[in-house]
Design an enzyme around this catalytic site. Sequence first.
Site, PDB file in Angstrom:
ATOM      1  N   GLU A 140      28.897 -11.197  18.399  1.00 25.61           N
ATOM      2  CA  GLU A 140      29.768 -10.117  18.860  1.00 25.61           C
ATOM      3  C   GLU A 140      30.379  -9.452  17.628  1.00 25.61           C
ATOM      4  O   GLU A 140      30.797 -10.132  16.687  1.00 25.61           O
ATOM      5  CB  GLU A 140      30.877 -10.674  19.758  1.00 25.61           C
ATOM      6  CG  GLU A 140      31.946  -9.662  20.147  1.00 25.61           C
ATOM      7  CD  GLU A 140      33.069 -10.279  20.967  1.00 25.61           C
ATOM      8  OE1 GLU A 140      32.797 -11.248  21.721  1.00 25.61           O
ATOM      9  OE2 GLU A 140      34.223  -9.812  20.861  1.00 25.61           O
ATOM     10  N   GLU A 145      39.896  -2.839  17.849  1.00 26.96           N
ATOM     11  CA  GLU A 145      40.579  -3.761  18.754  1.00 26.96           C
ATOM     12  C   GLU A 145      42.036  -3.915  18.331  1.00 26.96           C
ATOM     13  O   GLU A 145      42.367  -3.929  17.153  1.00 26.96           O
ATOM     14  CB  GLU A 145      39.890  -5.131  18.771  1.00 26.96           C
ATOM     15  CG  GLU A 145      40.411  -6.042  19.863  1.00 26.96           C
ATOM     16  CD  GLU A 145      39.638  -7.346  19.984  1.00 26.96           C
ATOM     17  OE1 GLU A 145      39.643  -7.945  21.073  1.00 26.96           O
ATOM     18  OE2 GLU A 145      39.035  -7.768  18.974  1.00 26.96           O
TER      19      GLU A 145
END
Length: 329
Positions: A140, A145
């Site tokens: 990932e 974020e």
Amino acid sequence: MLSLDIFSILTLLLSAKFVPKALSQSYAPNAQLKGKDFLGAFNWETFDDPTHGRVNFVNQGTALNTNLSYADDDVFIMRTDYHQIVPSSARGRDSVRITSHDAWGDSVLILDLAHMPEGCATWPAYWTASKNGPWPHGGEVDIIEGVNLNSNNLASLHTTPNCTMPQARNHTGQVISSNCDAAVNYNQGCGVASTTPNSYGSGFNNNGGGWIVTWRSSNAISHWFWPRNAPNVPDEIRQSKSDCDPITPGDNWGTPDSTFVWSQCDYNPHFDPHQIIFDLTLCGDWAGNAFPTAGCGPGNCQDLVNNHPEVFQNAFWEINSLSIYTPQS
């Protein structure tokens, strides 16, 4: 046949070692998405949020009918609901999570972003993950974020075991953690916080957004952020949504905000072709746990989500374009 002396051999080896890889690798346009292109290129997910957020991910039809997703010829917007009171018995506040149909390996992703979700209880992310899985197999890559009132973007990797990052790397960001193994430290991953001003949240939005670029290769995964008004945005980045020419990452891009190298992590066993994902969850494992110390006032995260829809007016993504380049043969 072997008539080179030792000096000549050493010269050739050193030359090969220090020639930047980018000089020999160009990337050609593979997909250039803007506006209505997103409607056909992505799937609107409806499963329960795996990070336990107080959200109800809706399908594309519902999202379009309720203006949680909107697209015209030039812009694509997706958001969480900011009108309804959410009953305690409901799955959560209506929101959107989309995943690309296609997957890419080595590539350059250029996101021209005008606005990202901001505010208390929010946890937006723009990331890639293995199409084959199951997670965390195949890796990932978190590109954008953050949670609540954060002002610095966090880029991270999450992997299967035996993948760590050296502390010293060629980037401008601040290393937060160095073990990428998703099974370590509650899936913190190996993260680097941006030190570029206005890289996340309200600062990013008030400054008109900018360009977020990811270069993935067998040498490294690197991320750059250029604010909208930055004087040093490379022309090929600024023109990416309308330019059909190949691009060549190089020194003119400057030092990346974050970079992840493979000196302590075998690339191929940990990373395979990835789908692109955008989502906006609320509360959940990170935003919810961080909420009490986030400066969001009294009360708790779930109460804010359930009973105060007005605070989510700025919880939306506004994308000008997403350009995807792959290695040119």
